[in-house]
Design a protein around this motif. Structure first.
Motif, mmCIF file in Angstrom:
data_model
loop_
_atom_site.group_PDB
_atom_site.id
_atom_site.type_symbol
_atom_site.label_atom_id
_atom_site.label_comp_id
_atom_site.label_asym_id
_atom_site.label_seq_id
_atom_site.Cartn_x
_atom_site.Cartn_y
_atom_site.Cartn_z
ATOM 1 N N LEU A 1 5.717 -52.128 30.961
ATOM 2 C CA LEU A 1 4.780 -52.521 32.024
ATOM 3 C C LEU A 1 4.338 -51.298 32.825
ATOM 4 C CD1 LEU A 1 3.452 -55.012 33.373
ATOM 5 C CD2 LEU A 1 5.291 -54.952 35.022
ATOM 6 N N LEU A 2 5.290 -50.401 33.071
ATOM 7 C CA LEU A 2 4.979 -49.181 33.835
ATOM 8 C C LEU A 2 3.880 -48.380 33.144
ATOM 9 C CD1 LEU A 2 5.798 -47.147 36.122
ATOM 10 C CD2 LEU A 2 7.237 -46.079 34.418
ATOM 11 N N VAL B 1 0.655 -50.079 33.711
ATOM 12 C CA VAL B 1 0.169 -49.963 35.093
ATOM 13 C C VAL B 1 -0.394 -48.574 35.354
ATOM 14 C CG1 VAL B 1 0.907 -49.899 37.501
ATOM 15 C CG2 VAL B 1 1.684 -51.723 36.024
ATOM 16 N N GLN B 2 0.297 -47.553 34.816
ATOM 17 C CA GLN B 2 -0.143 -46.182 35.094
ATOM 18 C C GLN B 2 -1.200 -45.705 34.115
ATOM 19 O OE1 GLN B 2 3.530 -43.984 35.268
ATOM 20 N NE2 GLN B 2 3.762 -44.410 37.450
ATOM 21 N N TRP C 1 -6.013 -55.181 36.864
ATOM 22 C CA TRP C 1 -4.909 -55.746 37.632
ATOM 23 C C TRP C 1 -4.671 -57.220 37.368
ATOM 24 C CZ3 TRP C 1 -1.153 -53.077 39.538
ATOM 25 C CH2 TRP C 1 -1.376 -51.724 39.800
ATOM 26 N N ASN D 1 15.891 -55.795 34.107
ATOM 27 C CA ASN D 1 15.113 -55.121 35.146
ATOM 28 C C ASN D 1 15.208 -53.605 35.118
ATOM 29 O OD1 ASN D 1 14.383 -57.574 36.128
ATOM 30 N ND2 ASN D 1 15.885 -57.608 37.776
ATOM 31 N N LEU E 1 15.000 -49.742 34.824
ATOM 32 C CA LEU E 1 13.885 -48.877 34.437
ATOM 33 C C LEU E 1 14.328 -47.484 33.998
ATOM 34 C CD1 LEU E 1 10.837 -48.106 34.306
ATOM 35 C CD2 LEU E 1 11.040 -47.480 36.701
ATOM 36 N N LEU F 1 13.018 -59.962 41.514
ATOM 37 C CA LEU F 1 11.873 -59.649 40.677
ATOM 38 C C LEU F 1 12.109 -58.312 39.979
ATOM 39 C CD1 LEU F 1 9.511 -61.598 40.725
ATOM 40 C CD2 LEU F 1 8.309 -60.033 42.229
ATOM 41 N N PRO F 2 11.690 -58.188 38.699
ATOM 42 C CA PRO F 2 11.853 -56.874 38.066
ATOM 43 C C PRO F 2 11.254 -55.791 38.953
ATOM 44 C CG PRO F 2 11.112 -58.479 36.461
ATOM 45 C CD PRO F 2 11.139 -59.181 37.788
ATOM 46 N N ARG F 3 11.995 -54.669 39.071
ATOM 47 C CA ARG F 3 11.598 -53.605 40.002
ATOM 48 C C ARG F 3 10.154 -53.177 39.772
ATOM 49 N NH1 ARG F 3 17.176 -52.366 41.422
ATOM 50 N NH2 ARG F 3 17.656 -54.551 41.542
ATOM 51 N N VAL F 4 9.795 -53.031 38.498
ATOM 52 C CA VAL F 4 8.468 -52.519 38.189
ATOM 53 C C VAL F 4 7.398 -53.519 38.627
ATOM 54 C CG1 VAL F 4 6.973 -51.685 36.365
ATOM 55 C CG2 VAL F 4 9.396 -51.235 36.255
ATOM 56 N N VAL F 5 7.701 -54.801 38.503
ATOM 57 C CA VAL F 5 6.742 -55.820 38.926
ATOM 58 C C VAL F 5 6.491 -55.719 40.426
ATOM 59 C CG1 VAL F 5 6.395 -58.298 39.211
ATOM 60 C CG2 VAL F 5 7.243 -57.414 37.047
ATOM 61 N N LEU G 1 13.427 -45.783 30.460
ATOM 62 C CA LEU G 1 12.307 -44.838 30.460
ATOM 63 C C LEU G 1 12.709 -43.505 29.846
ATOM 64 C CD1 LEU G 1 9.369 -44.517 31.516
ATOM 65 C CD2 LEU G 1 10.337 -43.626 33.615
ATOM 66 N N VAL H 1 -2.341 -57.112 34.534
ATOM 67 C CA VAL H 1 -1.016 -56.687 35.004
ATOM 68 C C VAL H 1 -0.294 -57.848 35.692
ATOM 69 C CG1 VAL H 1 0.223 -55.203 36.624
ATOM 70 C CG2 VAL H 1 -1.670 -54.274 35.305
ATOM 71 N N SER I 1 3.015 -59.610 34.628
ATOM 72 C CA SER I 1 4.138 -59.607 35.577
ATOM 73 C C SER I 1 4.726 -61.002 35.727
ATOM 74 C CB SER I 1 3.673 -59.122 36.943
ATOM 75 O OG SER I 1 3.245 -57.800 36.871
ATOM 76 N N GLN J 1 1.598 -51.376 44.649
ATOM 77 C CA GLN J 1 0.626 -50.341 44.305
ATOM 78 C C GLN J 1 -0.780 -50.914 44.341
ATOM 79 O OE1 GLN J 1 0.530 -48.766 40.371
ATOM 80 N NE2 GLN J 1 -1.045 -47.326 40.972
ATOM 81 N N PHE J 2 -0.928 -52.120 43.797
ATOM 82 C CA PHE J 2 -2.233 -52.767 43.786
ATOM 83 C C PHE J 2 -2.701 -53.047 45.211
ATOM 84 C CE2 PHE J 2 -4.612 -56.911 43.171
ATOM 85 C CZ PHE J 2 -5.800 -56.275 42.849
ATOM 86 N N ILE K 1 6.804 -61.937 32.647
ATOM 87 C CA ILE K 1 8.127 -61.322 32.518
ATOM 88 C C ILE K 1 9.043 -61.646 33.697
ATOM 89 C CG2 ILE K 1 7.233 -59.442 31.112
ATOM 90 C CD1 ILE K 1 7.535 -57.630 33.481
ATOM 91 N N SER K 2 8.480 -62.222 34.766
ATOM 92 C CA SER K 2 9.341 -62.590 35.901
ATOM 93 C C SER K 2 9.952 -63.975 35.720
ATOM 94 C CB SER K 2 8.550 -62.572 37.208
ATOM 95 O OG SER K 2 8.014 -61.306 37.418
ATOM 96 N N PRO L 1 10.457 -53.173 31.397
ATOM 97 C CA PRO L 1 10.086 -52.351 32.565
ATOM 98 C C PRO L 1 9.281 -51.095 32.232
ATOM 99 C CG PRO L 1 12.333 -53.110 32.781
ATOM 100 C CD PRO L 1 11.897 -53.476 31.392
ATOM 101 N N VAL M 1 6.581 -45.782 40.363
ATOM 102 C CA VAL M 1 5.485 -46.675 39.995
ATOM 103 C C VAL M 1 4.288 -46.439 40.919
ATOM 104 C CG1 VAL M 1 4.733 -49.072 39.835
ATOM 105 C CG2 VAL M 1 6.986 -48.417 39.021
#
Lengths: 308, 321
Positions: free
Chosen positions: B274-275, B278-279, B285, B254, B256, A128-132, B260, B288, B292, A138-139, B295-296, B271, A249
């Motif tokens: 999405l970051l 999220v932030q 959510w 993937n 980051l 899975l993408p790291r950020v996902v 970034l 999000v 997610s 986090q959630f 993109i997965s 990546p 993240v």
């Protein structure tokens, strides 16, 4: 004459002018130059920059300061805290991922049906993408709606919802939990693969000689898997120590530096505080550790190559 | 252990512990293993389940305390908001309103379409570079003996370990010096450099296992080394080549850290995009989670295809899957 033949003819013509001894290096040259420019050269650059007081926004005004950046690492309490965090992170994260991953691999091999489908599903956290992956955690850990708070309340561990990601005492741990979740599947797959590679007849012979399951494990399974396990172990260390996304993240390394590991600190020093010199010195620290791990990785690797 | 007993089976039985010997022991063993399986696989699978469930909840349900384990009112609100926001930010909202009379407006701001296109561009570019450069090098490294070969192989292996966080600062300096800051070309080159050693090791594994007799046969038919490589080996290596490409693609998809640090918001790949979302302030959510999942999907499709190469690829070929 087709285009391909034509291209090939001119290729052969050109290739014959290159001396015999050099010719063999030609196909390797492009890869090596790409790696050289974008991976090896930056390492040299980091060594150089670590001796300067350099601002990210005005690199031209860099000033040579000798070992001052390294002296700051030696004395700064903040950085000591970060190094301790990194140590805890790598130690706990790697050991837990290995134990859990080994168990998973063994269960997949021994106890569960549909091994190939199951192992593909188990692998999802790793690919899975790291950020996902980090966002999910986090959630789950986060704020007032986090399922983990609810779970802990239900289990009676805590009485009411607590702040985890924003707490100086706790914030280091949620990212570690997330990282174990990401890495254990990888180790599980390594374990599964090496278990599948062991010849069934060895166990049969051992059973005939009266070996107990534990003895079979101790004297057949473990020795047969030792190189794969060593490679897995080193990969866990390497992935853990250079991890950035899981922490960044989930907590951005905060509050303060309570959840910062070395890579996060490098990022913050360079791209938040703009202190390139100190960030380069910290990079050298990370680099040296990675170099040691890689050295052992290559050693084990050569052994595997020699054996099979 | 080994004795002169006539019946090895009985000796084997005698050596077993209580756990294996008795009926109650078997129950204990089975339930322990069952419990262990449950705990371990809940840990792995629950977050994935949670992502999927969250994506199908409404914004109101997301904010409930305590959270609901099953969505009470499954809805596609999250997905709709991702798509709407993307269409609006890309400027397609007027088009849809005029042609179909659809009112497109969204309160959130994530342009997933552009992010995906940027990522595709970078990932395909890096994958092709790694594939083209890596395969040729792998062939030579596999088939020939020459001075410095081991050093080159070790160097490539070691360079797999460093990218990302250890060199992000000097990489930023390098890219700025080259004038490539905030370009996708910078990422394509870096990801190409990061993944080509990987491809070299993977393809070398393939060429090492390749039967010599076929190479020999093509030599007898007067093929030059290049012809052997291009007309004989490459077609037969099709699966390994596809796997290599997918590995390189996934890494680039993937990654980051470099995305970034080396790009601005306007050029972000998936990546960092999405970051940022999220932030951002007041994260929704369900949106999000929906983003997610979107993109997965390419990653999961890729995984299904290359599963058998996975271990080999991850360990640089040290462990053959």
């Amino acid at each position: 004459m087709s285009y391909v033949d034509n291209a090939q003819a001119s290729y052969e013509h050109a290739i014959e002018r290159v001396p015999e001894g050099v010719r063999v290096y030609l196909p390797i040259l492009p890869v090596m130059s790409l790696v050289g420019v974008f991976i090896l050269y930056p390492i040299a650059q980091a060594i150089y920059s670590s001796f300067f007081d350099k601002d990210l926004l005005s690199p031209a005004e860099a000033e040579f300061v000798g070992l001052a950046n390294y002296a700051e690492i030696w004395t700064s309490e903040t950085i000591h805290q970060v190094l301790w965090n990194t140590f805890v992170w790598v130690a706990v994260g790697s050991i837990a991922a290995i134990v859990l991953g080994f168990l998973m691999g063994w269960l997949l091999y021994e106890k569960l049906p549909f091994t190939s489908v199951a192992s593909a599903i188990v692998l999802i956290p790793w690919v899975l993408p790291r950020v996902v992956g980090a966002s999910i955690w986090q959630f789950m850990f986060g704020g007032s709606q986090g399922i983990i708070n609810e779970l802990l309340v239900q289990l009676g561990v805590i009485d009411e919802y607590i702040v985890m990601l924003g707490s100086t005492d706790l914030s280091l741990w949620p990212p570690i939990v997330g990282m174990i979740w990401r890495l254990a599947p990888l180790f599980a797959l390594l374990t599964l693969t090496s278990l599948q590679g062991i010849d069934e007849h060895l166990y049969e012979a051992a059973r005939m000689d009266g070996a107990t399951p534990w003895e079979q494990f101790r004297y057949i399974t473990l020795p047969m898997m030792r190189y794969n396990l060593a490679i897995g172990f080193l990969l866990m260390l390497i992935y853990n120590i250079r991890n950035f996304s899981m922490v960044w993240v989930m907590t951005k390394g905060g509050p303060g530096v309570s959840s910062s590991t070395l890579p996060v600190m490098i990022y913050r020093t360079a791209f938040v505080d703009f202190n390139v010199g100190l960030a380069s010195a910290l990079s050298m620290l990370l680099f040296v550790v990675l170099l040691v791990f890689s050295y052992y990785y290559i050693q084990v690797y050569d052994k595997v190559q020699g054996e099979f | 252990m080994a004795t002169d007993t006539q019946d090895p089976k009985s000796e084997f039985r005698k050596n077993q512990s209580w756990l294996y010997d008795t009926q109650s022991g078997t129950y204990v063993r089975k339930s322990l293993i069952g419990l262990l399986t449950l705990v371990v696989f809940t840990y792995v699978l629950f977050p994935l389940y949670w992502m999927v469930v969250t994506a199908f909840k409404t914004t109101a349900e997301i904010q409930q305390i305590p959270p609901t384990v099953f969505p009470e009112d499954p809805s596609l609100q999250g997905f709709r908001m991702v798509v709407m926001s993307s269409l609006q930010t890309s400027g397609y909202d007027a088009f849809f309103e005029q042609s179909f009379g659809w009112e497109i407006s969204s309160a959130i701001d994530i342009d997933i379409l552009t992010l995906i296109l940027n990522s595709l561009k970078v990932a395909v570019g890096a994958g092709l570079i790694a594939l083209v450069l890596g395969t040729g090098a792998a062939y030579v490294l596999s088939q020939r003996e020459f001075r410095g070969k081991n050093a080159i192989m070790s160097l490539l292996l070691a360079s797999l370990m460093f990218p990302g966080t250890a060199i992000m600062v000097p990489e930023w300096e390098l890219i700025s010096t080259l004038g490539l800051f905030n370009t996708h070309l910078a990422l394509i080159l870096i990801y190409g450099a990061m993944t080509s050693p990987f491809v070299v090791w993977l393809m070398k594994g393939f060429f090492d296992d390749f039967p010599d007799s076929i190479v020999e046969a093509s030599r007898i038919d007067q093929c030059t080394p290049f012809e052997t490589f291009w007309y004989v080996l490459v077609p037969m290596a099709r699966n390994s080549l596809i796997a290599s490409f997918i590995f390189a693609f996934l890494l680039a998809w993937n990654e980051l850290v470099f995305a970034l640090t080396l790009l601005d918001n306007s050029k972000f790949t998936v990546p960092p995009g999405l970051l940022t979302f999220v932030q951002g302030f007041n994260t929704q959510w369900n949106v999000v989670a929906a983003a997610s999942i979107i993109i997965s999907l390419p990653v999961l499709a890729g995984l299904a295809y290359i599963q058998q190469y996975f271990v080999q690829g991850l360990t640089g070929g040290a462990v053959k899957g």
